[in-house]
Design an enzyme around this catalytic site. Sequence first.
Site, short mmCIF file in Angstrom:
data_model
loop_
_atom_site.label_atom_id
_atom_site.label_comp_id
_atom_site.label_asym_id
_atom_site.label_seq_id
_atom_site.Cartn_x
_atom_site.Cartn_y
_atom_site.Cartn_z
N CYS A 37 39.97 38.02 41.73
CA CYS A 37 39.69 36.92 40.81
C CYS A 37 39.41 37.39 39.38
CB CYS A 37 38.53 36.06 41.32
SG CYS A 37 36.99 36.94 41.61
N HIS B 281 32.57 34.41 41.62
CA HIS B 281 33.92 33.99 41.24
C HIS B 281 34.04 33.88 39.72
CE1 HIS B 281 37.80 32.16 41.67
NE2 HIS B 281 37.42 31.01 41.17
#
Length: 321
Positions: free
Chosen positions: A88, A163
């Site tokens: 990510c 994230h």
Amino acid sequence: MSGDDDSNGWQLTESDPGVFSELLKTLGVPLIVDDLYSLDSESLASLQPLHALIFLFKWVSTSSDSMSGNYDPEFPGFFAHQVVNNACATLAVLNALGNIPALKSGSQLTQLLEFTNGMDPQTRGLVITSSDWLREAHNSLSPPSAISLDGLGLPKQTEDAYHFVVYLPFMGSLYELDGLKPHAVRHGSYNETGEGWLSRAREVIENRIATYPPGALDFSLLALREDPLPLIQAELAELQAAGKQAEAAGLVVKLESETSKRNRWNFENSLRRHNHVGLVHSLLVALAKAGKLESAKERAKGIMKERVSKAKSKGEVMDES
């Protein structure tokens, strides 16, 4: 989102400006990443020109009803889905770079962006995370894993997942690009005057931070900006050539600060690349030979118990093993 399963060879990376800036250097992009500790006007102005904000947060599953902004299935820019774990950070960088007009980049990145042009987000994500050279660039600043606990029958523990998402301007609107969401998220238009898109971004990010408990440290913010070093060097040379030493003094301070920051990044990145297992082993052997290993172990246990106790008193969960 970062986790242990389904990583396809992509390793965890730190949310550190030195790591991101080294990745950008590998990609042949004349940008850097800096920590952003405040969203006030002065802090944002000091980092201009600023192209995007990278937001790291603790990921929790939420319903789409609680989402701010609106999905834009027709988003015409660059947007890729995250199809493997641990990618990510790099994916957030590419989702930002792919939407910066006329951006200079290395040949490999240029070819990758051109090849994925016109693909849907899912296919684009698959192509990106299948790129060997990009995965190697991503992993190059991940700490080496020389010790494996596989096969020891140890209980698996659930760790918090973090994230990265990107906020950036595109065609007069503020967009959020989150590789775990089906579409780009549009947060409305912004006024081109004043702070421009950053004013709208501040509002959206502050509202998001407000959903965390007071004092929570479950997020961080990074700024993707033009590398100021070439401009500082050029302006300094011009002032010195004109004999304007008093005006040049301020730029000398800025230059020293930027140079010191890069030296620190280089040193920290060298530590990330180094495998310290041999050093740790040698230290343990030396302690054992000196008859100090057992006492050192007991002191370490005491320190760990104290940390666990403090964490529990704050309502935090900490591994005691």
